[in-house]
Design an enzyme around this catalytic site. Structure first.
Site, PDB file in Angstrom:
ATOM      1  N   LYS A   1       0.870  -1.181   0.000  1.00 19.67           N
ATOM      2  CA  LYS A   1       0.000   0.000   0.000  1.00 19.67           C
ATOM      3  C   LYS A   1       0.898   1.220   0.000  1.00 19.67           C
ATOM      4  O   LYS A   1       2.045   1.144   0.447  1.00 19.67           O
ATOM      5  CB  LYS A   1      -0.876   0.017   1.266  1.00 19.67           C
ATOM      6  CG  LYS A   1      -2.122   0.859   1.129  1.00 19.67           C
ATOM      7  CD  LYS A   1      -3.201   0.081   0.434  1.00 19.67           C
ATOM      8  CE  LYS A   1      -4.417   0.907   0.140  1.00 19.67           C
ATOM      9  NZ  LYS A   1      -5.538   0.040  -0.293  1.00 19.67           N
TER      10      LYS A   1
ATOM     11  N   ASP B   1      -7.092   4.150  -4.471  1.00 21.59           N
ATOM     12  CA  ASP B   1      -7.746   3.962  -3.168  1.00 21.59           C
ATOM     13  C   ASP B   1      -8.380   5.324  -2.881  1.00 21.59           C
ATOM     14  O   ASP B   1      -8.632   6.090  -3.823  1.00 21.59           O
ATOM     15  CB  ASP B   1      -6.711   3.550  -2.091  1.00 21.59           C
ATOM     16  CG  ASP B   1      -7.375   3.051  -0.799  1.00 21.59           C
ATOM     17  OD1 ASP B   1      -7.828   1.899  -0.761  1.00 21.59           O
ATOM     18  OD2 ASP B   1      -7.477   3.829   0.177  1.00 21.59           O
TER      19      ASP B   1
ATOM     20  N   GLY C   1     -20.272   6.592   2.757  1.00 17.01           N
ATOM     21  CA  GLY C   1     -19.366   7.079   1.729  1.00 17.01           C
ATOM     22  C   GLY C   1     -20.164   7.466   0.496  1.00 17.01           C
ATOM     23  O   GLY C   1     -21.366   7.157   0.385  1.00 17.01           O
TER      24      GLY C   1
ATOM     25  N   GLY D   1     -18.043   7.585  -2.561  1.00 13.94           N
ATOM     26  CA  GLY D   1     -16.916   7.507  -3.486  1.00 13.94           C
ATOM     27  C   GLY D   1     -17.024   6.333  -4.428  1.00 13.94           C
ATOM     28  O   GLY D   1     -18.127   5.829  -4.702  1.00 13.94           O
ATOM     29  N   ASN D   2     -15.876   5.888  -4.898  1.00 15.27           N
ATOM     30  CA  ASN D   2     -15.828   4.832  -5.910  1.00 15.27           C
ATOM     31  C   ASN D   2     -16.506   3.542  -5.457  1.00 15.27           C
ATOM     32  O   ASN D   2     -17.317   2.956  -6.176  1.00 15.27           O
ATOM     33  CB  ASN D   2     -14.352   4.580  -6.254  1.00 15.27           C
ATOM     34  CG  ASN D   2     -14.170   3.399  -7.169  1.00 15.27           C
ATOM     35  OD1 ASN D   2     -13.898   2.291  -6.729  1.00 15.27           O
ATOM     36  ND2 ASN D   2     -14.374   3.608  -8.453  1.00 15.27           N
ATOM     37  N   VAL D   3     -16.189   3.095  -4.251  1.00 15.67           N
ATOM     38  CA  VAL D   3     -16.734   1.817  -3.785  1.00 15.67           C
ATOM     39  C   VAL D   3     -18.239   1.940  -3.550  1.00 15.67           C
ATOM     40  O   VAL D   3     -19.030   1.071  -3.954  1.00 15.67           O
ATOM     41  CB  VAL D   3     -15.999   1.354  -2.497  1.00 15.67           C
ATOM     42  CG1 VAL D   3     -16.590   0.051  -1.992  1.00 15.67           C
ATOM     43  CG2 VAL D   3     -14.510   1.200  -2.768  1.00 15.67           C
ATOM     44  N   ALA D   4     -18.651   3.034  -2.907  1.00 14.56           N
ATOM     45  CA  ALA D   4     -20.074   3.252  -2.636  1.00 14.56           C
ATOM     46  C   ALA D   4     -20.859   3.268  -3.957  1.00 14.56           C
ATOM     47  O   ALA D   4     -21.914   2.636  -4.081  1.00 14.56           O
ATOM     48  CB  ALA D   4     -20.258   4.573  -1.889  1.00 14.56           C
ATOM     49  N   TRP D   5     -20.325   3.941  -4.952  1.00 12.14           N
ATOM     50  CA  TRP D   5     -21.003   4.061  -6.249  1.00 12.14           C
ATOM     51  C   TRP D   5     -21.225   2.689  -6.900  1.00 12.14           C
ATOM     52  O   TRP D   5     -22.333   2.366  -7.354  1.00 12.14           O
ATOM     53  CB  TRP D   5     -20.182   4.987  -7.162  1.00 12.14           C
ATOM     54  CG  TRP D   5     -20.511   4.892  -8.608  1.00 12.14           C
ATOM     55  CD1 TRP D   5     -21.646   5.343  -9.227  1.00 12.14           C
ATOM     56  CD2 TRP D   5     -19.693   4.299  -9.626  1.00 12.14           C
ATOM     57  NE1 TRP D   5     -21.584   5.061 -10.568  1.00 12.14           N
ATOM     58  CE2 TRP D   5     -20.400   4.428 -10.844  1.00 12.14           C
ATOM     59  CE3 TRP D   5     -18.441   3.675  -9.633  1.00 12.14           C
ATOM     60  CZ2 TRP D   5     -19.890   3.943 -12.051  1.00 12.14           C
ATOM     61  CZ3 TRP D   5     -17.934   3.205 -10.831  1.00 12.14           C
ATOM     62  CH2 TRP D   5     -18.653   3.338 -12.022  1.00 12.14           C
TER      63      TRP D   5
HETATM   64  P1  NDP Z   1     -13.023   7.455  -2.621  1.00  9.71           P
HETATM   65  O1  NDP Z   1     -11.987   8.492  -2.432  1.00  9.71           O
HETATM   66  O2  NDP Z   1     -13.622   7.280  -3.958  1.00  9.71           O
HETATM   67  O3  NDP Z   1     -14.196   7.646  -1.549  1.00  9.71           O
HETATM   68  C1  NDP Z   1     -13.942   7.605  -0.172  1.00  9.71           C
HETATM   69  C2  NDP Z   1     -15.193   7.954   0.563  1.00  9.71           C
HETATM   70  O4  NDP Z   1     -15.006   7.948   1.969  1.00  9.71           O
HETATM   71  C3  NDP Z   1     -15.632   9.327   0.241  1.00  9.71           C
HETATM   72  O5  NDP Z   1     -17.016   9.395   0.307  1.00  9.71           O
HETATM   73  C4  NDP Z   1     -14.929  10.122   1.325  1.00  9.71           C
HETATM   74  O6  NDP Z   1     -15.446  11.367   1.496  1.00  9.71           O
HETATM   75  C5  NDP Z   1     -15.131   9.278   2.506  1.00  9.71           C
HETATM   76  N1  NDP Z   1     -14.089   9.489   3.495  1.00  9.71           N
HETATM   77  C6  NDP Z   1     -12.750   9.438   3.316  1.00  9.71           C
HETATM   78  N2  NDP Z   1     -12.109   9.659   4.470  1.00  9.71           N
HETATM   79  C7  NDP Z   1     -13.059   9.886   5.371  1.00  9.71           C
HETATM   80  C8  NDP Z   1     -13.030  10.168   6.741  1.00  9.71           C
HETATM   81  N3  NDP Z   1     -11.858  10.268   7.411  1.00  9.71           N
HETATM   82  N4  NDP Z   1     -14.211  10.314   7.375  1.00  9.71           N
HETATM   83  C9  NDP Z   1     -15.388  10.154   6.714  1.00  9.71           C
HETATM   84  N5  NDP Z   1     -15.472   9.880   5.410  1.00  9.71           N
HETATM   85  C10 NDP Z   1     -14.335   9.762   4.756  1.00  9.71           C
HETATM   86  O7  NDP Z   1     -12.374   6.097  -2.110  1.00  9.71           O
HETATM   87  P2  NDP Z   1     -12.850   4.620  -2.386  1.00  9.71           P
HETATM   88  O8  NDP Z   1     -14.307   4.555  -2.590  1.00  9.71           O
HETATM   89  O9  NDP Z   1     -11.928   4.075  -3.397  1.00  9.71           O
HETATM   90  O10 NDP Z   1     -12.464   3.937  -0.997  1.00  9.71           O
HETATM   91  C11 NDP Z   1     -13.407   3.772   0.081  1.00  9.71           C
HETATM   92  C12 NDP Z   1     -12.941   2.645   0.974  1.00  9.71           C
HETATM   93  O11 NDP Z   1     -12.880   1.427   0.221  1.00  9.71           O
HETATM   94  C13 NDP Z   1     -11.548   2.796   1.598  1.00  9.71           C
HETATM   95  O12 NDP Z   1     -11.536   2.182   2.862  1.00  9.71           O
HETATM   96  C14 NDP Z   1     -10.666   2.011   0.647  1.00  9.71           C
HETATM   97  O13 NDP Z   1      -9.475   1.596   1.276  1.00  9.71           O
HETATM   98  C15 NDP Z   1     -11.588   0.854   0.336  1.00  9.71           C
HETATM   99  N6  NDP Z   1     -11.297   0.097  -0.894  1.00  9.71           N
HETATM  100  C16 NDP Z   1     -11.176   0.682  -2.096  1.00  9.71           C
HETATM  101  C17 NDP Z   1     -10.952  -0.068  -3.232  1.00  9.71           C
HETATM  102  C18 NDP Z   1     -10.894   0.506  -4.577  1.00  9.71           C
HETATM  103  O14 NDP Z   1     -10.785  -0.257  -5.543  1.00  9.71           O
HETATM  104  N7  NDP Z   1     -10.995   1.824  -4.764  1.00  9.71           N
HETATM  105  C19 NDP Z   1     -10.773  -1.525  -3.144  1.00  9.71           C
HETATM  106  C20 NDP Z   1     -10.995  -2.071  -1.833  1.00  9.71           C
HETATM  107  C21 NDP Z   1     -11.226  -1.262  -0.758  1.00  9.71           C
HETATM  108  P3  NDP Z   1     -14.463  12.578   1.163  1.00  9.71           P
HETATM  109  O15 NDP Z   1     -13.590  12.161   0.021  1.00  9.71           O
HETATM  110  O16 NDP Z   1     -15.406  13.632   0.842  1.00  9.71           O
HETATM  111  O17 NDP Z   1     -13.617  12.748   2.395  1.00  9.71           O
HETATM  112  O1  2IT Z   2      -7.829  -1.769  -0.843  1.00  9.83           O
HETATM  113  C1  2IT Z   2      -7.765  -2.247  -1.999  1.00  9.83           C
HETATM  114  O2  2IT Z   2      -7.864  -3.448  -2.216  1.00  9.83           O
HETATM  115  C2  2IT Z   2      -7.569  -1.304  -3.113  1.00  9.83           C
HETATM  116  N1  2IT Z   2      -7.537  -0.104  -2.882  1.00  9.83           N
HETATM  117  C3  2IT Z   2      -7.392  -1.817  -4.504  1.00  9.83           C
HETATM  118  C4  2IT Z   2      -5.974  -2.257  -4.739  1.00  9.83           C
HETATM  119  C5  2IT Z   2      -5.631  -2.631  -6.144  1.00  9.83           C
HETATM  120  O3  2IT Z   2      -4.443  -2.911  -6.357  1.00  9.83           O
HETATM  121  O4  2IT Z   2      -6.495  -2.661  -7.028  1.00  9.83           O
END
Ligand code: NDP
Ligand code: 2IT
Length: 445
Positions: free
Chosen positions: A124, A164, A235, A237-241
Site C-alpha cells: 500500500k 484507493d 461514503g 466515493g468509488n466503492v459506494a457508487w
Molecule cells: P473514494 O476516495 O472514492 O471515496 C472515499 C469515501 O469515503 C468518500 O465518500 C470520502 O469522502 C469518505 N471518506 C474518506 N475519508 C473519510 C473520513 N476520514 N471520514 C469520513 N469519510 C471519509 O475512495 P474509495 O471509494 O476508493 O475507498 C473507500 C474505501 O474502500 C476505503 O476504505 C478504501 O481503502 C476501500 N477500498 C477501495 C478499493 C478501490 O478499488 N478503490 C478496493 C478495496 C477497498 P471525502 O472524500 O469527501 O472525504
Molecule cells: O484496498 C484495496 O484493495 C484497493 N484499494 C485496490 C488495490 C488494487 O491494487 O487494485
C-alpha cells in the site's frame, strides 16, 4: 504463537501505530489455532516475518500550486510481502495518511490478495496530500512529483500500485504518464488505467460490485437475497457508487449515503439519475454529501451523523476505517439488520464486529468482501501481459466467480459446529495459509 506476547513486543516497537496494531491483532487472534497446529510455522518464525513489511519507502513530494506557492507532502510505499506474487495494492491520497494507516492497509492486502486466488503480494502507499479543492493542474503536478520518486521502486513484475481513497482514474492517468516518460516503457505497472491505454472494463465498478456479489452469497446461506431489502451505504466515493449500482440491479433499495459532513436519508432510494449525481458530487471535489438533499425531493440531511441509526436490512460501510463503532452496531442490531458487509477496509471497530457476531448477524470483513477491486486489478494485469482485452461480460463473470470462491474459502475455514460462519476467521485463515506455505517453500529470505 502467543498473541499477547507478539502484540506487546510489536506495540513497544511501533508505539502509537493504532490502526496497524488493530489489524495485526485481528489476524493473529483468528489464525492462532491453525498456526499452533503446524509447528513448522513457529520454527520458521512465519508470524514474526509476516507482521513486518519487507521494506518501507518514504520520500518527500514537493509541488507548486496555481498561485506559485510551494508545498511539501510526504509520500510512501509500504512493500509488505511478495511471497505469492509482485507487490500489489492501492495508493491513498488523504490528509489523514500516515505510516500506521498504510501499514494496516498493506498488511490486510497480503491476505486479501491471497484470497483472490491470483498471484499478487501485498503493498500500500500514498500521501498526506489533500486533493480537496485542488485544480486539475495542481493534481497533475502533485502526481508527477510523487511518481518522480516512486518510479524506481515499481514495475510490472515488482510492484503494481492502483487507486484507493483520493486516487481514481484521473490520478492514475497522471501517475502513469510520468512513469511512461521516465522509463520510456508502456507496461502494466499501474491498474485502474483508462480503457484506451491498458485499463480493464469493470475495474471502476469492481470493488462495489464484488461487495454486493459477496453479500448475495452470504444472504443465500440463509435462503435470502437482496430483492426487496433496504440497504444503508456509507461514503459516496468509488466503492459506494459501485455498490449502489449493483444493489439496484439486484432489486434492493439503498436509502443512505454519507460524507465527512453527515449522511443523507433518501426513503425513495438512490437509483437512476441519482446514481449519476453521486459521480458529479465526487468530481466536484467539495468533500460534502449535503447537496444531494437539496437536489432531490424528500431527502433528509443529518449533519455530523452516521447512517447506522437508520432502520435497514443490510449495511455496507464503504467510506473509511473505524467508521462504525459499538454504538452504531447496537443500533443496527436493535433495528433488525441481518447482514453487514465491509466495502471499506476495516470500517467496523473490533467491538462492533464482536456485537455483530454475538448477535448472529452475517458479517464479512473487507479483506474478503472488497477483494473484487484488487481481483479485477489482477485481471487487468493478466490482460496487459497477454496484450489483449476481455469484454465486459467476461471480466464480470470472472469477478463473480472469484467472489464465489472467496466465499467458499471463508465457509471452509470459518464454519463453526453450530453452523454459524465466522467470515473473519475464515478469511484470515484461508488468506494466511497460502502465504505461509509459500514462505516455507522459499526458506528464510
Ligand atoms: P473514494 O476516495 O472514492 O471515496 C472515499 C469515501 O469515503 C468518500 O465518500 C470520502 O469522502 C469518505 N471518506 C474518506 N475519508 C473519510 C473520513 N476520514 N471520514 C469520513 N469519510 C471519509 O475512495 P474509495 O471509494 O476508493 O475507498 C473507500 C474505501 O474502500 C476505503 O476504505 C478504501 O481503502 C476501500 N477500498 C477501495 C478499493 C478501490 O478499488 N478503490 C478496493 C478495496 C477497498 P471525502 O472524500 O469527501 O472525504
Ligand atoms: O484496498 C484495496 O484493495 C484497493 N484499494 C485496490 C488495490 C488494487 O491494487 O487494485
Amino acid at each position: 504463537m502467543n498473541v499477547e506476547k507478539i502484540m506487546s513486543e510489536l506495540t513497544k516497537k511501533h508505539p502509537g501505530e493504532v490502526e496497524y496494531l488493530q489489524a495485526v491483532r485481528e489476524v493473529l487472534e483468528s489464525i492462532e489455532d491453525v498456526y499452533n497446529e503446524n509447528p513448522q510455522f513457529e520454527s520458521a518464525r512465519i508470524i514474526e516475518r509476516l507482521v513486518e513489511p519487507d521494506r518501507i519507502i518514504a520520500f518527500k513530494v514537493p509541488w507548486v500550486d496555481d498561485e506559485g506557492d510551494v508545498h511539501v507532502n510526504l509520500g510512501y510505499r509500504v512493500q509488505f510481502n511478495n511471497a505469492i506474487g509482485p507487490y500489489k495494492g492501492g495508493l491513498r491520497f488523504h490528509p489523514s495518511v500516515n505510516l500506521s494507516i498504510l501499514k494496516f492497509l498493506g498488511f490486510e492486502q497480503i491476505f486479501k490478495n491471497s484470497l483472490t486466488t491470483l498471484p499478487m503480494g501485498g503493498a500500500k502507499g500514498g500521501s498526506d496530500f489533500n486533493p480537496k479543492g485542488r485544480s486539475n493542474a495542481e493534481i497533475m503536478r502533485f502526481c508527477q512529483s510523487f511518481m518522480l520518486e516512486l518510479w524506481r521502486h515499481i514495475g510490472p513484475e515488482i510492484d503494481v500500485p492502483a487507486g484507493d481513497i483520493g486516487v481514481g482514474g484521473r490520478e492514475i492517468g497522471y501517475l502513469y504518464g510520468m512513469y511512461k516518460k521516465l522509463t520510456t516503457e508502456h507496461t502494466g505497472v499501474l491498474t485502474g488505467k483508462g480503457i484506451n491505454w491498458g485499463g480493464s472494463l469493470i475495474r471502476p465498478e469492481a470493488t462495489g460490485f464484488g461487495v454486493v456479489y459477496f453479500a448475495s452469497e452470504m444472504l443465500a446461506t440463509r435462503g435470502e437475497s437482496l430483492k426487496g431489502k433496504t440497504v444503508a451505504v456509507s461514503g459516496f466515493g468509488n466503492v459506494a457508487w459501485g455498490a449502489v449500482t449493483k444493489v439496484n440491479e439486484l432489486g434492493g433499495k439503498v436509502v443512505t449515503l454519507s460524507g465527512p459532513d453527515g449522511y443523507i436519508y433518501d426513503p425513495e432510494g438512490v437509483s437512476g439519475k441519482k446514481i449519476d449525481y453521486m459521480l458529479e458530487l465526487r468530481a466536484s471535489n467539495q468533500d460534502i454529501v449535503k447537496p444531494y438533499a437539496s437536489e432531490f425531493e424528500g431527502v433528509e440531511f443529518h449533519e455530523g451523523k452516521r447512517p447506522w441509526e437508520v432502520k435497514v436490512d443490510i449495511a455496507l460501510p464503504c467510506a473509511t476505517q473505524n467508521e462504525l463503532d459499538a454504538r452504531d452496531a447496537e443500533s443496527l442490531v436493535k433495528n433488525g439488520c441481518i447482514c453487514v458487509c465491509e466495502g471499506a477496509n476495516m470500517p467496523c471497530t473490533p467491538e462492533a464486529v464482536e456485537i455483530f457476531q454475538k448477535n448472529g448477524l452475517l458479517f464479512a470483513p473487507g479483506k474478503a468482501a472488497n477483494a473484487g477491486g484488487v481481483a479485477t486489478s489482477g485481471l487487468e494485469m493478466s490482460q496487459n501481459s497477454m496484450k489483449l482485452s476481455w469484454g465486459r461480460e467476461e471480466v464480470d463473470s470472472r469477478l463473480r466467480e472469484i467472489m464465489h470462491n472467496i466465499h467458499e474459502q471463508c465457509v471452509k475455514y470459518g464454519k463453526k459446529p453450530d453452523g454459524y460462519i465466522d467470515y473473519v476467521k475464515g478469511a484470515n485463515v484461508a488468506g494466511f495459509l497460502k502465504v505461509a506455505h509459500a514462505m516455507l517453500d522459499m526458506g528464510v529470505v
